[in-house]
Motif scaffolding. Structure first.
Motif, mmCIF file in Angstrom:
data_model
loop_
_atom_site.group_PDB
_atom_site.id
_atom_site.type_symbol
_atom_site.label_atom_id
_atom_site.label_comp_id
_atom_site.label_asym_id
_atom_site.label_seq_id
_atom_site.Cartn_x
_atom_site.Cartn_y
_atom_site.Cartn_z
ATOM 1 N N ALA A 22 -1.721 5.425 -5.463
ATOM 2 C CA ALA A 22 -2.408 5.062 -4.218
ATOM 3 C C ALA A 22 -3.726 4.359 -4.519
ATOM 4 N N CYS A 26 1.393 4.236 -2.802
ATOM 5 C CA CYS A 26 1.197 5.637 -2.419
ATOM 6 C C CYS A 26 2.406 6.479 -2.807
ATOM 7 N N ALA A 55 0.833 -1.208 0.000
ATOM 8 C CA ALA A 55 0.000 0.000 0.000
ATOM 9 C C ALA A 55 0.864 1.253 0.000
ATOM 10 N N ASN A 71 2.611 7.481 -6.566
ATOM 11 C CA ASN A 71 1.426 8.174 -7.106
ATOM 12 C C ASN A 71 0.419 7.213 -7.722
ATOM 13 N N CYS A 76 -0.726 8.975 4.085
ATOM 14 C CA CYS A 76 -0.888 8.872 2.622
ATOM 15 C C CYS A 76 -2.033 9.733 2.103
ATOM 16 N N THR A 77 -3.109 9.818 2.865
ATOM 17 C CA THR A 77 -4.347 10.443 2.381
ATOM 18 C C THR A 77 -4.208 11.902 1.958
ATOM 19 N N VAL A 123 -3.100 12.143 -1.526
ATOM 20 C CA VAL A 123 -4.144 11.728 -2.472
ATOM 21 C C VAL A 123 -5.140 12.857 -2.693
ATOM 22 N N PHE A 135 -10.656 7.487 -0.005
ATOM 23 C CA PHE A 135 -9.571 7.640 0.968
ATOM 24 C C PHE A 135 -10.031 8.468 2.169
ATOM 25 N N TYR A 159 -5.753 12.686 -8.590
ATOM 26 C CA TYR A 159 -6.522 11.458 -8.494
ATOM 27 C C TYR A 159 -7.984 11.751 -8.810
#
Length: 334
Positions: A92, A87, A83, A90, A119-120, A123, A136, A128
């Motif tokens: 994720a 992430c 995971a 790019n 990570c969020t 994102v 997310f 995204y």
């Protein structure tokens, strides 16, 4: 040995120190002949009991222990690495985090949730699709609550949740978590700074100043606290008061952070003056020179911004193509 004994209480991811520590204890124990324990040595256990009761129970306990203590955390760690790799590249994928959480290893869940919160933000601010961002964000919110339910009196999850919410601009939610975190971990300066930021972003300037005053008075030598306190005076429009308190440290109001705040308040002349002073002390800092040009553009000083960029291109010709493109964009502005 005493030092390592204390060290091992707080460090859980350095197996090498455990190996040597217990090897030394084992060696020390072997130097003296052991004594028989009377109540154990006097007992005799029938071979059938060992073969049909004790051995199966020990075997089952061993297999169960290996699965719970080693196999599940190992599986969770392996999936988490996948995971995090996605992430970092790019790519994720919320399904990878969901798959990792599905292992439901108590010892790994907190780490997985913390990495999800790390990570969020990338994102949400990245390139995204909307559904991915929404997925997310929803998963992060759910896992924050799950961790709070699992460790309700642990300040760490509230701190991380507060930092996370601050990073995505949800300052009201950040404020709620940071207040709770500060209740569980009072007088923690980093928490006070983040809560003050949340207050400032919800126009609670006086609350922010009061909190930063408390943080500063509890740790007057803390550079991070002093910078944050000085910044809060600028935001509050009380720079003169702040300069009085920090009369021996005027540089607190002449930092990169101060310049950014002045620019956000549209006090461009102060921001530009600070950037020029910083560049004079560090002329090779391309980042500072680039930000200066952006600030000059925001202030409507197109020609000054172009001159700043051309000076960078002259000193660093390897960036000339990108700089020429940026200059064309500036020139095209009305």
């Amino acid at each position: 040995i005493a030092g390592y004994a204390i060290h091992n209480i707080f460090v859980f991811d350095n197996l090498a120190s455990y190996v040597f520590f217990f090897a030394v204890l084992g060696f020390a124990g072997s130097l003296k002949e052991g004594k028989h324990v009377p109540w154990i040595s006097s007992k005799s256990i029938h071979s059938d009991t060992v073969e049909y009761v004790i051995a199966p129970v020990v075997l089952i306990a061993l297999v169960a222990g290996l699965y719970i203590v080693i196999a599940r955390p190992f599986l969770a760690s392996t999936r988490l690495l996948d995971a995090l790799s996605a992430c970092a590249n790019n790519k994720a994928d919320v399904a990878l985090f969901q798959k990792t959480l599905s292992v439901n290893s108590y010892s790994a869940n907190q780490e997985i949730r913390e990495q999800l919160l790390a990570c969020t933000p990338g994102v949400l601010s990245g390139q995204y699709p909307g559904p991915t961002k929404q997925a997310f964000f929803m998963l992060a919110q759910e896992e924050i609550q799950h961790q709070i339910d699992a460790t309700p009196e642990d300040a760490r999850i509230h701190v991380l949740a507060g930092f996370f919410m601050n990073s995505i601009g949800n300052f009201a939610e950040s404020e709620k978590h940071l207040i709770e975190g500060l209740r569980l971990s009072p007088r923690k300066q980093s928490l006070m700074i983040q809560l003050a930021i949340a207050y400032a972003n919800t126009n609670k300037i006086e609350e922010a100043l009061t909190l930063m005053k408390e943080a500063y008075e509890s740790a007057p030598a803390n550079t991070q606290v002093k910078n944050a306190y000085a910044s809060m005076f600028i935001i509050a429009g009380k720079e003169a008061e702040g300069r009085t308190i920090f009369k021996d440290e005027p540089e607190l109001f002449e930092s990169d952070i101060s310049a950014q705040i002045y620019a956000s308040l549209k006090q461009y002349s102060k921001a530009i003056a600070i950037y020029k002073k910083l560049i004079a002390g560090d002329p090779s800092n391309i980042q500072l020179r680039s930000v200066l040009s952006q600030t000059q553009v925001a202030a409507g000083m197109k020609y000054d911004a172009i001159a700043t960029l051309r000076a960078i291109a002259k000193d660093y010709p390897e960036y000339k193509v990108g700089i020429d493109a940026a200059i064309k964009q500036i020139e095209a502005k009305p």
